[in-house]
Design an enzyme around this catalytic site. Structure first.
Site, short mmCIF file in Angstrom:
data_model
loop_
_atom_site.label_atom_id
_atom_site.label_comp_id
_atom_site.label_asym_id
_atom_site.label_seq_id
_atom_site.Cartn_x
_atom_site.Cartn_y
_atom_site.Cartn_z
N ASP A 115 0.73 -1.30 0.07
CA ASP A 115 -0.06 -0.01 0.18
C ASP A 115 1.12 1.09 0.06
O ASP A 115 2.06 1.32 1.17
CB ASP A 115 -1.02 0.03 1.14
CG ASP A 115 -2.28 0.84 1.27
OD1 ASP A 115 -3.28 0.72 0.79
OD2 ASP A 115 -1.86 2.03 1.84
N HIS A 184 -3.95 -6.04 -4.82
CA HIS A 184 -3.62 -6.23 -5.74
C HIS A 184 -5.12 -5.81 -6.19
O HIS A 184 -5.49 -4.76 -6.90
CB HIS A 184 -2.68 -6.28 -6.28
CG HIS A 184 -2.72 -5.56 -7.90
ND1 HIS A 184 -1.74 -5.16 -8.63
CD2 HIS A 184 -2.89 -6.71 -9.14
CE1 HIS A 184 -2.02 -5.06 -9.78
NE2 HIS A 184 -2.36 -6.00 -9.93
N LEU A 472 -6.60 3.87 -7.23
CA LEU A 472 -6.98 3.49 -5.95
C LEU A 472 -5.57 3.02 -5.92
O LEU A 472 -5.18 2.46 -4.48
CB LEU A 472 -8.38 2.55 -5.40
CG LEU A 472 -7.99 1.98 -4.28
CD1 LEU A 472 -8.51 3.11 -3.03
CD2 LEU A 472 -9.35 1.31 -3.68
N TYR A 474 -2.87 3.25 -6.92
CA TYR A 474 -1.83 4.41 -6.50
C TYR A 474 -2.01 5.29 -5.25
O TYR A 474 -2.14 6.35 -5.38
CB TYR A 474 -1.38 5.10 -7.46
CG TYR A 474 -0.99 3.86 -8.88
CD1 TYR A 474 -0.96 3.16 -8.91
CD2 TYR A 474 -1.11 4.28 -9.88
CE1 TYR A 474 -0.13 2.00 -9.37
CE2 TYR A 474 -0.75 3.93 -10.69
CZ TYR A 474 0.33 2.33 -10.61
OH TYR A 474 0.12 1.91 -11.44
C1 LIG Z 1 6.74 -1.86 -6.23
C2 LIG Z 1 4.80 -1.63 -6.71
C3 LIG Z 1 4.95 -2.11 -7.40
C4 LIG Z 1 3.77 -1.77 -8.12
N1 LIG Z 1 2.84 -2.24 -9.22
C5 LIG Z 1 1.31 -2.31 -9.42
C6 LIG Z 1 1.59 -2.70 -11.39
O1 LIG Z 1 1.85 -2.85 -11.86
N2 LIG Z 1 -0.14 -3.31 -11.35
C7 LIG Z 1 -1.11 -1.73 -10.52
O2 LIG Z 1 -1.76 -1.85 -10.46
N3 LIG Z 1 -0.41 -1.63 -9.06
C8 LIG Z 1 0.71 -1.62 -8.84
N4 LIG Z 1 1.43 -1.13 -8.10
C9 LIG Z 1 0.05 -1.01 -6.86
C10 LIG Z 1 -0.18 -2.15 -5.91
O3 LIG Z 1 -1.52 -2.47 -6.62
C11 LIG Z 1 -0.93 -1.95 -4.29
O4 LIG Z 1 -0.40 -0.95 -4.22
C12 LIG Z 1 -1.92 -2.80 -3.60
O5 LIG Z 1 -2.86 -2.10 -2.91
C13 LIG Z 1 -0.95 -3.33 -2.93
O6 LIG Z 1 -1.97 -4.77 -3.23
P1 LIG Z 1 -0.41 -5.53 -1.23
O7 LIG Z 1 -1.60 -6.77 -0.79
O8 LIG Z 1 0.72 -6.01 -1.79
O9 LIG Z 1 -1.30 -4.82 0.19
P2 LIG Z 1 -1.49 -4.38 1.33
O10 LIG Z 1 -0.81 -3.12 1.97
O11 LIG Z 1 -1.21 -5.73 1.92
O12 LIG Z 1 -2.84 -4.25 1.22
C14 LIG Z 1 -3.39 -2.87 0.58
C15 LIG Z 1 -4.75 -2.77 0.92
O13 LIG Z 1 -5.03 -4.04 0.90
C16 LIG Z 1 -6.33 -3.77 1.88
N5 LIG Z 1 -6.13 -5.29 2.07
C17 LIG Z 1 -4.95 -6.65 2.42
N6 LIG Z 1 -4.92 -7.60 1.63
C18 LIG Z 1 -6.63 -7.95 2.22
C19 LIG Z 1 -7.58 -8.65 2.06
N7 LIG Z 1 -7.29 -9.97 1.58
N8 LIG Z 1 -8.68 -8.52 2.43
C20 LIG Z 1 -8.86 -7.37 2.30
N9 LIG Z 1 -8.07 -6.29 2.30
C21 LIG Z 1 -7.12 -6.61 1.95
C22 LIG Z 1 -4.98 -3.38 2.90
O14 LIG Z 1 -5.63 -3.54 4.52
C23 LIG Z 1 -4.80 -2.64 1.90
O15 LIG Z 1 -5.73 -0.91 2.47
C24 LIG Z 1 2.79 -1.22 -6.94
C25 LIG Z 1 2.95 -1.34 -6.03
C26 LIG Z 1 3.97 -1.54 -5.44
C27 LIG Z 1 4.74 -0.43 -3.82
#
Ligand SMILES: Cc1cc2nc3c(=O)[nH]c(=O)nc-3n(C[C@H](O)[C@H](O)[C@H](O)COP(=O)(O)OP(=O)(O)OC[C@H]3O[C@@H](n4cnc5c(N)ncnc54)[C@H](O)[C@@H]3O)c2cc1C
Ligand SMILES: *[C@@H]1O[C@H](CO)[C@@H](O)[C@H](O)[C@H]1NC(C)=O
Ligand SMILES: *[C@@H]1O[C@H](CO)[C@@H](O)[C@H](O)[C@H]1NC(C)=O
Ligand SMILES: *[C@@H]1O[C@H](CO)[C@@H](O)[C@H](O)[C@H]1NC(C)=O
Ligand SMILES: *[C@@H]1O[C@H](CO)[C@@H](O)[C@H](O)[C@H]1NC(C)=O
Ligand SMILES: *[C@@H]1O[C@H](CO)[C@@H](O)[C@H](O)[C@H]1NC(C)=O
Ligand SMILES: *[C@@H]1O[C@H](CO)[C@@H](O)[C@H](O)[C@H]1NC(C)=O
Ligand SMILES: *[C@@H]1O[C@H](CO)[C@@H](O)[C@H](O)[C@H]1NC(C)=O
Length: 530
Positions: A115, A184, A472, A474
């Site tokens: 996030d 994601h 969202l 981002y």
């Molecule tokens: C290095 C990097 C590269 C990226 N590349 C892309 C890309 O190519 N395309 C793109 O679209 N985005 C990209 N992103 C953004 C990414 O999609 C979002 O940051 C996404 O929300 C990350 O998901 P996460 O599970 O890793 O994050 P987390 O920080 O674990 O979760 C993000 C949000 O979702 C909630 N959440 C997580 N898991 C659950 C669950 N099981 N149930 C309910 N809520 C949950 C969390 O509480 C938080 O609010 C990138 C981000 C980074 C840092």
């Protein structure tokens, strides 16, 4: 039912009678977890050895650090979590939710931890983290071309498993392998095959959700409105997604990639300017994104643009297509490389030639690296001179970044109201802005964030307006934040409609039904609407 009502009452009591409230200690929380509740569904004893604080996540919460941790992106000091729980079963998630409710603490669900504002592991109110790292199995069914994915899995783990199972299947989602599917997929999901197959959230066919009462539902039992909301509305507002069932897509055994890099100047500005007209209009098999960043050569800072491309086909078909649609780039076949889809994932991550197993590395950390990001959508090509001004501003900074990702194709064929993600037909591309820095100091942060906000202001005439669009995934807390449990829906529209446009109201109504007491909340969760 009585137990639910009772615990809701307790929750209210705890939330509202402020003077009597002090957050539970870790021991109190653990004691709740190990209590054998009267409800017969709680017979599975929990081994507390699994529950400990650790520092897998990006902010250091280890015992020796101060009780509070700050994280520059958020511009607030986060409390330390009371507990970081790593459930090994769904029952353990249920216990964690019910105990949090009972003891009046918030839940932060952590999947990949990517996030942009740290909302999965930071909070200003007493909270626990439910880290899904131990729930990440992936089951692929090639007969119906689907996969059930537990939401603690990362994109890299998913891609690896698909590639080991089939040479002609893929999943349409993001580029970075350490991103978690939990956040994601529920926030949309841009990737290299989205113009052909849509966003990650467009490819979800079923989901299992645990709600505020610990009750699990799937698509059939949750109803279509809630299922709709999970596909792009951000699952954190509604409960904990346990697993997703997604549609795999077919890809050719051979795809083609190339990068074309240029130093910014009048010629380059022309190329990027031109790209705006064709990026979203091209054949759906062709994805060309533009990365604008700085390079440092011989002590001289310059700004460069990189066209990073995936084509779902061979070189023979790509070259004529490029000559017809984007001759300005002067692409030659020797600039291109044919490879498998999974190799294209490595290519886009600058990891070509490394073993595929590196996709399984979950430990991408931002140690000593802080950043602020924002996003925009563009519907009319931006005038050429704007890229000149962007270059000028980039030259002032060490590590600025802009990524322009083409829309169009399948994304535009889905109606705005069909999913919470509303930036469909009419959008040429998305802009992601980012600036990074290395020192975690307020002054340093303010400097870089001010620069970012100024660039964002400068861009405002050229991007979508009323509301100005944002993506969202981002996440950007500058757009607005909730003010605690009683945030009004009207107030939240200010930022909510930027992410969701006309879909925000429906998200509020869904929230009002599944979580009327607003238990699952964070700085940018959907407030309930009744
Ligand atoms: C290095 C990097 C590269 C990226 N590349 C892309 C890309 O190519 N395309 C793109 O679209 N985005 C990209 N992103 C953004 C990414 O999609 C979002 O940051 C996404 O929300 C990350 O998901 P996460 O599970 O890793 O994050 P987390 O920080 O674990 O979760 C993000 C949000 O979702 C909630 N959440 C997580 N898991 C659950 C669950 N099981 N149930 C309910 N809520 C949950 C969390 O509480 C938080 O609010 C990138 C981000 C980074 C840092
Ligand atoms: C108690 O168990 C019943 C039956 O399984 C279930 O419907 C109810 O939601 C449970 N209550 C709580 C608080 O979990
Ligand atoms: C929990 O309660 C169930 C049902 O009442 C009982 O069978 C079980 O032994 C109890 N477990 C513990 C650890 O007390
Ligand atoms: C709890 O888990 C730990 C580590 O997995 C194990 O060593 C221990 O034996 C377990 N205790 C019980 C009571 O199962
Ligand atoms: C931690 O944060 C809380 C709430 O903001 C504050 O009251 C407390 O003084 C902080 N503790 C330290 C050691 O900074
Ligand atoms: C795979 O999908 C097919 C078709 O839906 C189904 O019949 C089969 O049982 C599934 N296999 C597994 C292992 O779930
Ligand atoms: C951080 O918060 C403080 C106090 O709310 C505010 O004055 C400052 O402008 C903020 N800085 C950034 C970069 O948002
Ligand atoms: C929230 O709203 C309720 C009902 O309107 C009110 O009693 C309570 O004080 C409010 N709580 C907070 C924290 O503002």
């Amino acid at each position: 039912m009585r137990e639910i009502v009772l615990s809701l009452f307790l929750l209210f009591l705890v939330q509202y009678v402020k003077s009597d409230y002090s957050p539970p200690t870790r021991e109190q929380f653990q004691s709740c977890l190990s209590t054998n509740h009267s409800n017969s569904t709680f017979t599975n004893p929990i081994n507390l050895t699994n529950y400990k604080t650790d520092s897998r996540i990006f902010t250091d919460f280890s015992e020796s650090s101060s009780p509070n941790s700050s994280f520059s992106n958020l511009n607030f000091t986060s409390l330390k979590p009371i507990l970081i729980i790593k459930p090994k079963s769904e029952t353990e998630i249920k216990k964690a939710i019910l105990c949090s409710k009972k003891l009046g603490v918030q839940v932060r669900t952590l999947s990949g931890g990517h996030d942009y504002e740290g909302l999965s592991y930071l909070s200003q109110s007493p909270f626990i983290i439910i880290d899904l790292v131990n729930l990440r199995s992936i089951n692929i069914n090639l007969t119906d071309e689907t996969a059930w994915i537990q939401s603690g899995a990362t994109l890299g783990e998913l891609y690896y498993k698909i590639a080991k199972t089939s040479k002609v299947h893929a999943f349409a989602a993001g580029i970075c392998p350490s991103v978690g599917v939990g956040g994601h997929i529920s926030g949309g999901g841009f990737g290299t095959i989205m113009r052909k197959h849509g966003l990650a959230s467009d490819n979800v066919v079923d989901a299992r959700l645990m709600d505020v009462n610990g009750v699990i539902s799937d698509r059939k039992t949750m109803g279509e409105d809630l299922f709709w909301a999970l596909r792009g509305g951000g699952a954190a507002s509604f409960g904990v997604v346990l697993s997703w069932k997604v549609k795999l897509v077919r890809v050719p055994e051979k795809v083609t990639c190339f990068i074309s890099q240029h130093t910014m100047g009048p010629e380059m500005n022309k190329l990027v300017h031109r790209w705006q007209y064709i990026g979203s209009e091209l054949d759906e098999d062709l994805f060309i994104r533009v990365i604008i960043d700085n390079s440092q050569e011989g002590g001289q800072r310059s700004v460069k643009s990189t066209f990073q491309t995936l084509f779902l086909g061979g070189i023979d078909r790509l070259i004529p297509l490029m000559n017809q649609k984007f001759p300005e780039l002067g692409l030659r076949s020797q600039d291109c490389k044919e490879m498998s889809w999974i190799e294209s994932i490595m290519f886009f991550n600058w990891r070509s030639g490394q073993p595929l197993e590196t996709l399984l590395n979950r430990d991408l950390r931002y140690e000593d690296l802080y950043f602020k990001a924002k996003s925009d959508f563009v519907q009319k090509p931006v005038p050429e001179n704007v890229f000149g001004e962007v270059t000028k501003r980039f030259l002032e900074k060490e590590t600025p970044l802009m990524i322009l990702e083409p829309m169009g194709g399948k994304i535009s064929k889905i109606a705005e109201a069909d999913s919470p993600y509303p930036h469909r037909s009419g959008n040429l591309y998305n802009i992601q802005y980012m600036v990074k820095w290395k020192v975690n100091e307020i002054e340093e942060m303010n400097k870089h964030v001010r620069w970012m906000r100024s660039l964002y202001d400068y861009m405002s005439p050229y991007v979508t307006k009323s509301p100005r669009g944002a993506y969202l995934n981002y996440r950007d807390l500058d757009l607005g934040t909730n003010k605690g449990i009683n945030t009004s829906f009207e107030e939240a529209r200010k930022w909510g409609e930027k992410y969701f446009r006309g879909n925000f109201k429906k998200l509020g109504l869904v929230k009002g039904k599944i979580d009327p007491t607003n238990f699952f909340r964070n700085e940018q969760s959907i407030p309930p609407l009744f």
